[in-house]
Design a protein around this motif. Structure first.
Motif, PDB file in Angstrom:
ATOM      1  N   TRP A 209       0.865  -1.188   0.000  1.00  0.00           N
ATOM      2  CA  TRP A 209       0.000   0.000   0.000  1.00  0.00           C
ATOM      3  C   TRP A 209       0.895   1.230   0.000  1.00  0.00           C
ATOM      4  CZ3 TRP A 209      -5.329  -0.582   2.559  1.00  0.00           C
ATOM      5  CH2 TRP A 209      -6.136   0.539   2.314  1.00  0.00           C
ATOM      6  N   TYR A 210       0.775   2.023  -1.057  1.00  0.00           N
ATOM      7  CA  TYR A 210       1.663   3.165  -1.250  1.00  0.00           C
ATOM      8  C   TYR A 210       0.905   4.487  -1.134  1.00  0.00           C
ATOM      9  CZ  TYR A 210       4.840  -0.369  -3.132  1.00  0.00           C
ATOM     10  OH  TYR A 210       5.640  -1.467  -3.286  1.00  0.00           O
ATOM     11  N   THR A 211       1.669   5.546  -0.915  1.00  0.00           N
ATOM     12  CA  THR A 211       1.123   6.895  -0.819  1.00  0.00           C
ATOM     13  C   THR A 211       1.309   7.628  -2.145  1.00  0.00           C
ATOM     14  OG1 THR A 211       1.663   7.001   1.542  1.00  0.00           O
ATOM     15  CG2 THR A 211       1.236   9.089   0.414  1.00  0.00           C
ATOM     16  N   VAL A 212       0.223   8.126  -2.697  1.00  0.00           N
ATOM     17  CA  VAL A 212       0.284   8.929  -3.925  1.00  0.00           C
ATOM     18  C   VAL A 212       0.818  10.317  -3.573  1.00  0.00           C
ATOM     19  CG1 VAL A 212      -1.054   9.949  -5.804  1.00  0.00           C
ATOM     20  CG2 VAL A 212      -1.652   7.678  -4.940  1.00  0.00           C
ATOM     21  N   THR A 213       1.820  10.782  -4.317  1.00  0.00           N
ATOM     22  CA  THR A 213       2.422  12.086  -4.018  1.00  0.00           C
ATOM     23  C   THR A 213       2.290  13.078  -5.169  1.00  0.00           C
ATOM     24  OG1 THR A 213       4.614  11.467  -4.853  1.00  0.00           O
ATOM     25  CG2 THR A 213       4.135  10.933  -2.543  1.00  0.00           C
ATOM     26  N   ASP A 214       1.686  12.640  -6.281  1.00  0.00           N
ATOM     27  CA  ASP A 214       1.597  13.519  -7.445  1.00  0.00           C
ATOM     28  C   ASP A 214       0.243  13.346  -8.126  1.00  0.00           C
ATOM     29  OD1 ASP A 214       1.956  11.048  -8.727  1.00  0.00           O
ATOM     30  OD2 ASP A 214       4.121  11.362  -8.936  1.00  0.00           O
ATOM     31  N   SER A 215       0.204  13.412  -9.445  1.00  0.00           N
ATOM     32  CA  SER A 215      -1.069  13.381 -10.176  1.00  0.00           C
ATOM     33  C   SER A 215      -1.449  11.986 -10.660  1.00  0.00           C
ATOM     34  CB  SER A 215      -0.995  14.333 -11.378  1.00  0.00           C
ATOM     35  OG  SER A 215       0.030  13.919 -12.280  1.00  0.00           O
ATOM     36  N   PHE A 216      -0.849  10.946 -10.103  1.00  0.00           N
ATOM     37  CA  PHE A 216      -1.134   9.591 -10.569  1.00  0.00           C
ATOM     38  C   PHE A 216      -2.628   9.298 -10.547  1.00  0.00           C
ATOM     39  CE2 PHE A 216      -2.076   5.149  -9.639  1.00  0.00           C
ATOM     40  CZ  PHE A 216      -1.421   4.499 -10.666  1.00  0.00           C
ATOM     41  N   ASP A 217      -3.303   9.642  -9.442  1.00  0.00           N
ATOM     42  CA  ASP A 217      -4.721   9.309  -9.320  1.00  0.00           C
ATOM     43  C   ASP A 217      -5.573  10.030 -10.360  1.00  0.00           C
ATOM     44  OD1 ASP A 217      -4.229  11.741  -8.102  1.00  0.00           O
ATOM     45  OD2 ASP A 217      -5.034  11.162  -6.146  1.00  0.00           O
ATOM     46  N   THR A 218      -5.357  11.324 -10.545  1.00  0.00           N
ATOM     47  CA  THR A 218      -6.162  12.055 -11.524  1.00  0.00           C
ATOM     48  C   THR A 218      -5.822  11.638 -12.955  1.00  0.00           C
ATOM     49  OG1 THR A 218      -4.566  13.872 -11.444  1.00  0.00           O
ATOM     50  CG2 THR A 218      -6.486  14.047 -10.023  1.00  0.00           C
ATOM     51  N   ASP A 219      -4.573  11.311 -13.204  1.00  0.00           N
ATOM     52  CA  ASP A 219      -4.157  10.923 -14.555  1.00  0.00           C
ATOM     53  C   ASP A 219      -4.749   9.580 -14.978  1.00  0.00           C
ATOM     54  OD1 ASP A 219      -2.691  13.221 -14.654  1.00  0.00           O
ATOM     55  OD2 ASP A 219      -0.719  12.247 -14.472  1.00  0.00           O
ATOM     56  N   PHE A 220      -5.095   8.740 -14.007  1.00  0.00           N
ATOM     57  CA  PHE A 220      -5.576   7.403 -14.338  1.00  0.00           C
ATOM     58  C   PHE A 220      -7.020   7.165 -13.895  1.00  0.00           C
ATOM     59  CE2 PHE A 220      -1.004   6.951 -14.620  1.00  0.00           C
ATOM     60  CZ  PHE A 220      -0.887   6.296 -15.837  1.00  0.00           C
ATOM     61  N   GLY A 221      -7.809   8.241 -13.861  1.00  0.00           N
ATOM     62  CA  GLY A 221      -9.253   8.117 -13.691  1.00  0.00           C
ATOM     63  C   GLY A 221      -9.743   7.831 -12.295  1.00  0.00           C
ATOM     64  N   VAL A 222      -8.876   8.041 -11.278  1.00  0.00           N
ATOM     65  CA  VAL A 222      -9.304   7.705  -9.916  1.00  0.00           C
ATOM     66  C   VAL A 222      -9.039   8.858  -8.951  1.00  0.00           C
ATOM     67  CG1 VAL A 222      -9.156   5.202 -10.140  1.00  0.00           C
ATOM     68  CG2 VAL A 222      -7.087   6.502  -9.622  1.00  0.00           C
ATOM     69  N   GLY A 223      -9.129  10.072  -9.462  1.00  0.00           N
ATOM     70  CA  GLY A 223      -8.890  11.225  -8.604  1.00  0.00           C
ATOM     71  C   GLY A 223     -10.021  11.494  -7.633  1.00  0.00           C
ATOM     72  N   GLU A 224     -11.249  11.250  -8.067  1.00  0.00           N
ATOM     73  CA  GLU A 224     -12.405  11.534  -7.220  1.00  0.00           C
ATOM     74  C   GLU A 224     -13.260  10.306  -6.975  1.00  0.00           C
ATOM     75  OE1 GLU A 224     -14.513  14.687  -9.107  1.00  0.00           O
ATOM     76  OE2 GLU A 224     -12.954  16.188  -8.728  1.00  0.00           O
ATOM     77  N   TRP A 225     -12.825   9.167  -7.457  1.00  0.00           N
ATOM     78  CA  TRP A 225     -13.603   7.939  -7.294  1.00  0.00           C
ATOM     79  C   TRP A 225     -12.646   6.766  -7.300  1.00  0.00           C
ATOM     80  CZ3 TRP A 225     -18.039   7.694  -5.198  1.00  0.00           C
ATOM     81  CH2 TRP A 225     -18.877   6.599  -5.327  1.00  0.00           C
ATOM     82  N   HIS A 226     -13.090   5.657  -6.742  1.00  0.00           N
ATOM     83  CA  HIS A 226     -12.223   4.473  -6.714  1.00  0.00           C
ATOM     84  C   HIS A 226     -12.152   3.839  -8.097  1.00  0.00           C
ATOM     85  CE1 HIS A 226     -15.634   1.676  -7.009  1.00  0.00           C
ATOM     86  NE2 HIS A 226     -16.268   2.544  -6.232  1.00  0.00           N
ATOM     87  N   GLY A 227     -11.157   3.008  -8.299  1.00  0.00           N
ATOM     88  CA  GLY A 227     -11.006   2.310  -9.566  1.00  0.00           C
ATOM     89  C   GLY A 227      -9.758   1.454  -9.550  1.00  0.00           C
ATOM     90  N   THR A 228      -9.669   0.546 -10.512  1.00  0.00           N
ATOM     91  CA  THR A 228      -8.563  -0.405 -10.578  1.00  0.00           C
ATOM     92  C   THR A 228      -7.920  -0.353 -11.956  1.00  0.00           C
ATOM     93  OG1 THR A 228      -9.795  -1.854  -9.064  1.00  0.00           O
ATOM     94  CG2 THR A 228      -7.902  -2.808 -10.198  1.00  0.00           C
ATOM     95  N   ASN A 229      -6.636  -0.041 -12.004  1.00  0.00           N
ATOM     96  CA  ASN A 229      -5.881   0.020 -13.245  1.00  0.00           C
ATOM     97  C   ASN A 229      -4.956  -1.183 -13.365  1.00  0.00           C
ATOM     98  OD1 ASN A 229      -6.052   2.713 -14.900  1.00  0.00           O
ATOM     99  ND2 ASN A 229      -6.209   3.323 -12.731  1.00  0.00           N
TER     100      ASN A 229
END
Length: 244
Positions: free
Chosen positions: A135-155
């Motif tokens: 389990w890692y900590t997001v420190t940049d735009s990874f979540d928003t860049d891959f469709g999970v900035g405001e909602w859960h999801g699995t890439n």
């Protein structure tokens, strides 16, 4: 609640009628997984940085040396209901359903969770809930860049040397079906890697059942246990006789 009580024969007839539809659903699910294995890939050209238990980590580091990576974005951060004692209830249900990771690892696949919470909070939560996935900590735009900035999801990602590709993405109710070894493998580029699957030429495939093992007994590169090969072969033969 009105009960529909029938005889044993009537119950079996109703089950057989529904079984036809269930088998069709299974075949449709297999066909969908085969289409996923033929999805085009998108190369990840941007560098991403995470905090992990061992310090800074890149997206390639999350693979832990394996070829495939599945990343679930869990909401555990300030602003989430339950913070800092608990993560999102829905994401926590997803975490509770994750099968033992050794089976995914045996198929050259790593599963990791990411959140924006600091590692100290993640470590405390994992210990409390009994979760063992990386389990890692997001420190940049990874979540928003891959469709999970405001909602859960699995890439799903694939690593070829130093190159990383995004191969598939599941979100919303699609996440409800994930958790088992099979459901995770079915969303990857290589699938279950078994000979019965309809996969592109050159994809790695081995006989079904033979690679299975107790989760504490996988040995990299070890040949299948001979006794298990005999047992599984006998099961396949018996199944084919019934089906034929």
């Amino acid at each position: 609640m009105k009960l529909n009580v029938v005889s044993a024969d009537q119950w079996e007839a109703a089950r057989q009628e529904l079984l036809v539809k269930e088998k069709a659903l299974t075949r449709a699910r297999d066909a969908m997984a085969a289409e996923r294995r033929r999805m085009p890939w998108m190369e990840v050209e941007k560098s991403y940085a995470f905090d992990g238990p061992g310090g800074k980590a890149s997206l390639r580091d999350l693979f832990e040396g394996r070829r495939q990576l599945i990343v679930y974005r869990a909401f555990f951060e300030p602003g989430v209901h339950g913070w800092p004692e608990q993560a999102c209830r829905g994401c926590s249900m997803v975490a509770d359903q994750v099968a033992h990771l050794a089976h995914l690892n045996a198929r050259d696949t790593t599963l990791a969770f990411v959140s924006r919470a600091p590692q100290t909070d993640i470590a405390r939560l994992k210990a409390r809930m009994g979760w063992e996935m990386p389990w890692y900590t997001v420190t940049d735009s990874f979540d928003t860049d891959f469709g999970v900035g405001e909602w859960h999801g699995t890439n799903a990602f694939f690593r070829d040397g130093d190159r990383v590709f995004r191969t598939y993405f599941i979100k919303s109710r699609g996440d409800e079906a994930l958790g088992s070894t099979w459901s995770y493998l079915d969303m990857t580029a290589l699938g279950r890697q078994e000979v019965w699957e309809e996969s592109p030429e050159g994809y790695p495939q081995t006989p079904p059942y033979k690679w299975w093992n107790w989760h504490d007994s996988y040995t990299p590169g070890a040949a299948p246990d001979q006794r298990w090969v005999e047992v599984s072969d006998a099961g396949v033969t018996a199944f084919r006789k019934r089906a034929g």
